[in-house]
Design a protein around this motif. Structure first.
Motif, mmCIF file in Angstrom:
data_model
loop_
_atom_site.group_PDB
_atom_site.id
_atom_site.type_symbol
_atom_site.label_atom_id
_atom_site.label_comp_id
_atom_site.label_asym_id
_atom_site.label_seq_id
_atom_site.Cartn_x
_atom_site.Cartn_y
_atom_site.Cartn_z
ATOM 1 N N ILE A 179 39.932 55.161 43.587
ATOM 2 C CA ILE A 179 40.617 54.108 44.032
ATOM 3 C C ILE A 179 41.579 54.614 45.060
ATOM 4 O O ILE A 179 41.834 53.979 45.906
ATOM 5 N N ASP A 180 42.396 55.708 44.818
ATOM 6 C CA ASP A 180 43.183 56.380 45.851
ATOM 7 C C ASP A 180 42.609 56.900 47.171
ATOM 8 O O ASP A 180 43.159 56.464 48.379
ATOM 9 N N GLN A 190 39.931 55.212 48.448
ATOM 10 C CA GLN A 190 39.559 53.910 48.887
ATOM 11 C C GLN A 190 40.831 53.372 49.721
ATOM 12 O O GLN A 190 40.775 52.699 50.643
ATOM 13 N N ALA A 191 41.985 53.665 49.231
ATOM 14 C CA ALA A 191 43.033 53.085 49.617
ATOM 15 C C ALA A 191 43.603 53.799 50.868
ATOM 16 O O ALA A 191 44.007 53.423 52.093
ATOM 17 N N HIS A 212 43.587 54.180 56.520
ATOM 18 C CA HIS A 212 44.859 54.493 57.168
ATOM 19 C C HIS A 212 44.220 55.765 57.727
ATOM 20 O O HIS A 212 44.647 56.194 58.780
#
Length: 311
Positions: A59-60, A62-63, A67
Motif C-alpha cells: 500500500i505504501d 502504491q502511494a 510521486h
C-alpha cells in the motif's frame, strides 16, 4: 533523494520483477535489490512484497509510485532546461519598446520553431556577467563605451545602425520641419530623463552633445515613456531624441512629431554580444538572421562616437 534509486523503484514497479527491471536498467539484479532496500530504509516503509509471482507493491509502494514518477519527470525537465539545443535561446533586449526587441520579433516570425526566452537587463555589466555565466546566450548593446572594454571571451558584431529622430510637440519651433540638421538643434532644450550616467547610451549622448554643442537635459525623475510623451506634447520648449525603430503609441490629441535628424545622421550602433564558447545551435541561426537582415553600414553622412566598434 537519489534519482537512480527512484528510477529503479519505478522500473521495478512497472515490470513487477526485479530481474526485468535490472535488464531494463542495464544493472545486476543484486544492484536493484540493494537500491530498493536503501530506498525503503530512507522512507521507513516496505515498498514491495516478494513472492512467487514476483515483486508486488505494498500500500505504501502504491502511494509512493505517482510521486516517484513525478520526481523523474521534474528531473528530466530540469536537465532539458540546460541541455544545449533543448532549452530556449535566452536573449537580452534591454527594453520592450526599443529596436532590439523589434529585431527579436522579426527573428521569431522567421523561425517560429526556435523557442525563445526574452529578458531585459538594464546594466551592461550585468549583461556581460550573464553571458559569461551562461545565464543568457546573447545581448544587444552598444560597444564598446570608453573605459569599458569587452572581456576577451565575449564576441560582438554590429547588427543595426539606428538613426535618431527628434520628437516634438505640435507647438515646438521645429514641429513643422520635414527634417532638421544637427547644427540647427543647438540652443534647443532636449529633455531625456531616462539617460542614466554610466550607461552606454549616456556615453553616446555625452559625445553627441560635445561634438555638436547640443543641450541635453537628464534632470528630473523618470516616470516612464508615457509621462515623457505627455510633457513633450504640452511643453513647446522641450523636445527629445528617439530611435527610428522605437515603438511608441500616444493619444491622437498629443499631435507629436517625429522628425529625422540629418547632416550628419546620428545613428545608434546596436551590436549583438555572445560568449565565444556558447554552443547553443540557435545562436548561430540568430546571428545568420541578423547578418542577412542588416542594412549596409552608414556612409560619410552618418555619425557615431569614435569609441564605437567598426562594422
Amino acid at each position: 533523494m537519489d534519482f537512480d534509486t527512484v528510477r529503479t523503484f519505478v522500473a521495478a514497479a512497472e515490470a513487477g520483477q526485479f530481474q526485468e527491471a535490472a535488464a531494463e536498467l542495464a544493472v545486476t539484479q543484486q544492484a536493484v535489490s540493494k537500491r530498493i532496500a536503501g530506498l525503503e530504509r530512507d522512507l521507513g516503509v516496505r515498498l514491495f512484497t516478494r513472492g512467487a509471482r514476483g515483486a508486488e507493491l505494498t500500500i505504501d509502494g502504491q502511494a509512493f509510485l505517482p510521486h516517484a514518477r513525478e520526481l523523474l519527470r521534474v528531473s528530466e525537465r530540469a536537465v532539458a532546461s540546460v541541455r544545449t539545443g533543448r532549452r530556449p535561446l535566452r536573449v537580452d533586449v534591454i527594453a520592450s519598446r526599443v529596436a532590439p526587441s523589434g529585431l527579436m520579433r522579426d527573428f521569431h516570425r522567421a523561425h517560429p520553431e526556435i523557442e525563445l526566452d526574452v529578458l531585459m537587463l538594464f546594466d551592461v555589466d550585468r549583461a556581460v556577467a550573464a553571458l559569461r555565466s551562461g545565464e543568457i546566450d546573447a545581448s544587444f548593446r552598444a560597444v564598446a563605451a570608453p573605459g569599458r572594454p569587452l572581456p576577451e571571451d565575449i564576441e560582438s558584431v554590429r547588427v543595426l545602425d539606428e538613426p535618431l529622430q527628434l520628437l516634438t510637440g505640435p507647438a515646438h519651433a521645429l514641429a513643422r520641419a520635414r527634417s532638421v540638421s544637427v547644427a540647427r538643434l543647438a540652443g534647443h532644450r532636449i529633455w531625456m530623463p531616462g539617460v542614466v550616467p554610466g550607461t552606454e547610451w549616456a556615453a553616446y549622448y555625452d559625445d553627441l552633445t560635445a561634438e555638436f554643442g547640443l543641450t541635453i537635459e537628464a534632470t528630473g525623475p523618470n516616470f516612464g515613456s508615457d509621462a515623457l510623451l505627455d510633457t513633450i506634447a504640452d511643453t513647446p520648449a522641450l523636445a527629445t531624441f528617439m530611435g527610428e525603430h522605437t515603438r511608441m503609441v500616444w493619444p491622437a490629441g498629443h499631435g507629436l512629431r517625429r522628425i529625422p535628424v540629418t547632416d550628419p545622421v546620428p545613428v545608434y550602433p546596436h551590436s549583438l554580444l555572445w560568449h565565444r564558447d556558447n554552443p547553443h545551435p540557435a545562436l548561430a541561426t540568430l546571428r545568420a538572421h541578423l547578418a542577412a537582415a542588416a542594412a549596409a553600414p552608414g556612409g560619410a553622412d552618418t555619425w557615431t562616437p569614435k569609441w564605437v566598434r567598426p562594422h
